[in-house]
Structure formats: C-alpha cells, structure tokens
Write an enzyme that holds these catalytic residues in place. Structure first.
Site: not given
Ligand SMILES: Cc1cc2nc3c(=O)[nH]c(=O)nc-3n(C[C@H](O)[C@H](O)[C@H](O)COP(=O)(O)OP(=O)(O)OC[C@H]3O[C@@H](n4cnc5c(N)ncnc54)[C@H](O)[C@@H]3O)c2cc1C
Length: 585
Positions: A12, A14, A117, A231, A233, A243, A246, A288, A395
């Site tokens: 991952g 992200g 928020f 959750q 929203h 979305l 918020e 929320r 958060n």
């Molecule tokens: C529209 C939206 C708005 C949001 N706004 C906010 C906000 O303003 N503030 C806040 O705090 N939170 C917010 N959230 C929540 C927050 O953005 C997410 O919880 C957070 O970004 C998740 O990050 P992460 O690094 O855990 O995963 P992600 O950013 O989802 O990344 C997951 C990674 O895992 C990889 N992956 C998944 N499965 C596999 C696999 N089988 N093989 C290889 N790679 C894989 C993907 O390629 C990706 O790189 C929001 C969420 C959404 C959907």
C-alpha cells in the site's frame, strides 16, 4: 518465480504506506524497502480526502481536549493509551508535513489555519482548501523520491503473506501488466492497504477500497478487530455517493429538513444558533454517527425531501457567499455542479448518509504490531483502537502519519532481531500461492459470475448492516455471506489473459470483501448493544457491562468467523455521556 529480497515490504502506497516508507528510509539508510501498490501511489484513496487533518496547534486548545473529543466521539471504545500517544504525536507530524512542503492554508498573520470539524470542540483541523488529502499525498510522495533505498512496485497486486516459523516473512504479488507473480522475502511486512467500504453499494470510497490488506492478515490468522463499526458520513451526493466534506459544515453550512428546519437541534445537537462563518456551535458539528442517525429519524417522520435517488435532507451553504466558497470549498462546488447540477452558491444541495470509513480492521497494538511477529499494519486497514465506535472527521489523515511512522519503527526493530529465513519453506509457500491463482484460471465448471455475487453481497450489506440493525436482519446477512463465500468457490474467469486482467483482480477483490463481510456481519450480530456507529433497534442502549470490549474476529476458513473479546484500555476517562448540546469555541 522471481524472488525479490527486501528488509521491509510495505503493501500500500497511500498516506500510511508512504509515511512508513519515509520513516524506514530515514531511520536506517541501509534498509532495502519494497513498496508495493496495486495502483500508482497518487491514485490511492488518500488523494480524495478533502476536509483536513486534526492536531492541536492553537493556544485555546490542548492535548487533553483532543483526547476527550476522540474518546467521547468513539463512545469509549477507543484504547486510551493509544489516543494519548496519537494526540501527542499529531501536531509533530503535521508540522513535519509542513516542512516537507505541504501547502496548509494560512491565517492572516501567516500562522497555520485550522477549521472546525464534527465532534471536535475546538478548531484543530489543518487543511489545504478542500483538497487536503491530495496535497498531503503529494507531499509524502515527492518526499519518498529522495530515498534511493525505496524501490516501488507500482501496479503490483498483493496475493498472500508468507508465514514460516510463526512469523511473517514476506508475500507474493502479481505484476498487473504481465501477470507474473513475484516472491518478496522480507524480514518485516507492513500492511497499509486502506479500507473496505466497497462492500457496500453506496459509498464515498474509491473502487480500490476492497479490504485486500485486511483479508491478507485475516487469512494468515491475525484477528480483525471491531469490524461491526462502519461509518456513515452524513453528507454524500445522493446519486453518486461522492463526498461533500464535513468542512462544508465546519465552514458554516447548515442542514435542513423539507420544512426548512435545522432538525439536528431535535436530536441533542442544539440549540439553534445564528448563521455565521465559521459555524462555531455544535448543531451541524455533531459527530458523524449522531448526525447520520438523525437523518434516519427524519425519514421515519416524513420530514425528508423525495428525490429520484431516495430520501434526502438539504445542505445549505448559500449564506457563506461565492467568494468564501471559492476560497475554502472549491471542490465541493465543482462536485455538486458536475454530478447533480446544483450550484451551492445559489441553491441548497440534497444529500444523504453514505458509507465512508471502517473503524475496524487488522488488530494492532499502539506500536502498530499485530499478533503475528513480523507483521505490522497502519492506516485505515488497521484497528489500532484510536477511533473506537465512531471516528471523528480529520483524525484519519493524522492517524496515517502517526501510525505509519510507528509501524516503520517497529518493523525495523523486528527486522534487526530475526535470524536467517528458511528459503525453501518460503518458496514452497510462494508456489502454493501461485497454484491458487492457476486453479482460478483452469476452473471451467463454475456457473457463478463475479458481478452477480458482488451485487448480492452489496445488497445484503446495505439492507441489513446499515445505520440501524436488527437481529433478524443481521442473521440474514450472516447466512447470506456464508452462502456467497461458498458460491465464490465456483466463480469462473471470463478473461484468461495475462495482461492487466481486471477480471482476475476483481475476483480477488471480491474474495477480500467477502472475508471482511464475514467478520463484520458475525461481529455485528454478536454485539447486542448500541454504541457509536453500531445501532441496534432491538438493543437500543449502550451496554458497558457486557460490551465495553473489542470484538476480535478470527478466520475459520469456510466457516463463519469466530468472535472473541478484548478489554478496552481505559486510563483516565471512565465511560460517560456523550454531550453535544453545548458551545464550540
Ligand atoms: C472521499 C473521502 C474523503 C475523506 N476525507 C478525509 C478528511 O478530510 N480527513 C480525514 O482525516 N480522513 C478523510 N477520509 C478518510 C481517509 O482519507 C482514509 O481513511 C485514508 O486516506 C486511508 O489511507 P490509507 O493509507 O490507509 O489507505 P489508501 O490511501 O486507501 O491507500 C491504500 C493503498 O493500498 C494499496 N492496496 C490495496 N490493496 C492492495 C493489494 N491487493 N495489493 C497491493 N496494494 C494494495 C492501494 O494501491 C493503495 O496504495 C476521507 C475518505 C474519503 C473516501
């Protein structure tokens, strides 16, 4: 099969995965780091985050208040040692992002700006317009580029963990453009695979959020914790589920029912306050879970607006004015115009609650370590027990940073402590992983289609695991998921090619979602109380005597998940009443 040797592999890229990679590379420049992602890093869901990231920075705020808001917001299911660590690290991480170049919005005097928020009784959400995730992810991504020890495997799909001698020692992943499977040997593995909102049909989540990371750990014997807490929203566009952050309400937007009443005052989130900017009283800035649940009650009372996409309430931002909206909420304006044809400067926009975030996930301790030595997890796929029964908006982005880094430090300590691997044993497991995929290609006798099963799963989840749940509904969901997991074994691939075989990846993703759904439904049926996002019409009260505990779902192959319980860590805040009737200053 090609073998890649790494010290630490991350699944991952992200926010959590990139933060972990940077911490690894900075802490020990000799480490070989493999960063594996099924999409190009900037396409991770973090990029879609809009509103901002929480961390105490203003003089009228304190770590103790951030702690109280998070624990109360989570309906006392958060582990308090974890929350304490988090609120303490949060401002440091957000300042670190600033130093790496994140363009936070500013106050007139040049200091970092924050916005209100939901559920946060002080202003502490750092933001970059309403594209905060985009800027955070860019900042992290460009920072990783300076480290030659990070090798990226973009568009590699992780398949199975390699576990030998009771510890995780790597994984297999398929290069998506060629169909070639590679074996990654690693002393430590960090899963940062994101959420699983795609189990539901109506969600803000990007198509990649299919719980693969959770399923990887779960199948390897690591429990999924608190999966029943999903959750909603409160403010999604009713047709696409996109979305509207918020921050719309943080900046002063109000929610109205069909009679033009700010109905949240009828649900313990009053009193009504004059329109202002930003909105500083509770009302629309309730947490929320409560705000989404109020919508459900308004539907029962017949107070909602009927639209072609179902019952809606209205989000009104007109009084903020065009100039302010364009400065603070440009993306929201663009989204509402593009997808619904509504200009928020001129009209209220219809909205309804939408599945947004998984509070539950891979069970970890405060150092991001799982029960399986060598395996760590951070970000939305993990349940470090920060968010309890209901996450407070903003958060999560900070959680990615704080626990992405923590996971990296734990992974380094583990990597330094282990002896050599039994390479033959790892190879045998990688071969078994490859055989599993080959079996899918060779299968010809199945009648089930991936899309058919996926639709049945989503319909079941929406019908039975939504805002309000019942025994009968949850039992139906449990039974249905058992049935679907059996039928899944008969799914046939229509596309047998090796090049970007999206049919294959969607089948694998469906398998992940069904495993997550199994843990979720069984956990929800077993939790006979109402807490945070888990509301039962048949058990309407919170029951601290029996359920002030985390559910721990263990994988049982084709059988339903086994649920055990783990005590919540309470250090200084005994369970109390959640009060959102007062002032936000
Ligand atoms: C529209 C939206 C708005 C949001 N706004 C906010 C906000 O303003 N503030 C806040 O705090 N939170 C917010 N959230 C929540 C927050 O953005 C997410 O919880 C957070 O970004 C998740 O990050 P992460 O690094 O855990 O995963 P992600 O950013 O989802 O990344 C997951 C990674 O895992 C990889 N992956 C998944 N499965 C596999 C696999 N089988 N093989 C290889 N790679 C894989 C993907 O390629 C990706 O790189 C929001 C969420 C959404 C959907």
């Amino acid at each position: 099969m090609e073998i890649v040797e790494a010290d630490v592999a991350i699944v991952g890229a992200g926010g959590a995965g990139l933060r972990a990679a940077i911490a690894l590379a900075q802490t020990d420049p000799t480490l070989k780091i493999a960063l594996i992602s099924k999409v190009y890093p900037m396409r991770s869901h973090t990029c879609a985050a809009e509103g901002g990231a929480a961390g105490v920075i203003k003089k009228d705020d304190s770590l103790a208040l951030h702690f109280d808001d998070t624990v109360g917001g989570g309906d006392w299911l958060s582990d308090q040692d974890c929350v304490e660590y988090f609120v303490n690290e949060a401002p440091k991480e957000l300042l670190q992002l600033e130093h790496w170049g994140c363009p936070w919005n500013r106050e007139e005097d040049g200091s970092v700006a924050v916005r209100p928020f939901g559920g946060m009784k002080k202003q502490r959400t750092w933001f970059a317009a309403d594209k905060s995730g985009f800027h955070i992810l860019h900042t992290l991504f460009q920072t990783t580029l300076q480290f030659p020890t990070i090798t990226r495997y973009d568009e590699y799909f992780a398949l199975d963990l390699l576990v030998d001698e009771g510890r995780c020692q790597g994984l297999t992943a398929m290069e998506m453009k060629s169909g070639m499977i590679k074996q990654f040997n690693a002393k430590s593995v960090i899963i940062c695979g994101g959420g699983a909102g795609r189990m539901f049909p109506f969600t803000t989540n990007g198509a990649i959020k299919t719980g693969d990371g959770m399923a990887l750990a779960y199948r390897a014997g690591v429990p999924l914790k608190d999966m029943e807490f999903v959750q909603y929203h409160p403010t999604g566009l009713p047709n696409t589920g996109s979305l509207l952050t918020e921050a719309c309400r943080g900046e002063g937007g109000v929610m109205l029912n069909k009679n033009g009443r700010r109905y949240l005052q009828d649900y313990g989130m009053g009193p009504e306050t004059p329109l202002g900017k930003p909105q500083l009283k509770t009302m629309e800035l309730g947490p929320r879970d409560r705000v989404s649940q109020a919508y459900w009650h308004e539907v029962q009372k017949g107070n909602t607006v009927t639209t072609p996409w179902g019952e809606c309430v209205l989000l009104d931002m007109r009084h903020l004015g065009e100039k302010y909206i364009d400065e603070r909420l440009p993306l929201v304006r663009e989204l509402a115009i593009a997808y619904l044809g509504v200009d928020i400067v001129k009209d209220p926009v219809p909205i309804r609650p939408v599945v947004h975030y998984m509070m539950g996930g891979i069970s970890t301790n405060t150092k991001a370590a799982t029960e399986l030595p060598g395996l760590f997890a951070a970000g939305e796929c993990a349940c470090v027990s920060l968010n309890g029964a209901n996450r407070l908006g903003s958060n999560s982005l900070t959680e990615l940073l704080v626990f992405g880094k923590a996971a990296a430090l734990s992974a380094i300590a583990h990597a330094k402590s282990v002896g050599p691997a039994n390479k033959a044993a790892l190879k045998a497991q990688a071969d078994a992983s490859q055989a599993r995929i080959r079996e899918l290609f060779l299968r010809t006798d199945g009648k089930e289609s991936m899309s058919g099963l996926r639709k049945e799963m989503m319909d079941t989840m929406e019908k039975n695991c939504g805002l309000y749940r019942t025994e009968a509904g949850l039992q139906e969901a449990v039974n249905k998921i058992v049935e679907l997991r059996q039928r899944y074994n008969k799914v046939v691939l229509h596309d047998k090619s090796n090049v970007f075989n999206t049919d294959l990846f969607q089948v694998l993703e469906l398998g992940s979602m069904l495993d997550c759904a199994s843990a979720l439904t069984v956990g929800a049926l077993a939790r006979k109380e109402s807490r945070g996002a888990h509301q039962r019409l048949d058990y309407v009260e919170r029951d601290d005597k029996n359920y002030l505990r985390h559910s721990m779902a263990y994988y049982q192959g084709q059988d339903t998940a086994r649920i055990e319980y783990l005590d919540v860590v309470i250090t200084k805040s005994p369970p109390g009443v959640r009060d959102y009737s007062g002032d936000h200053k």
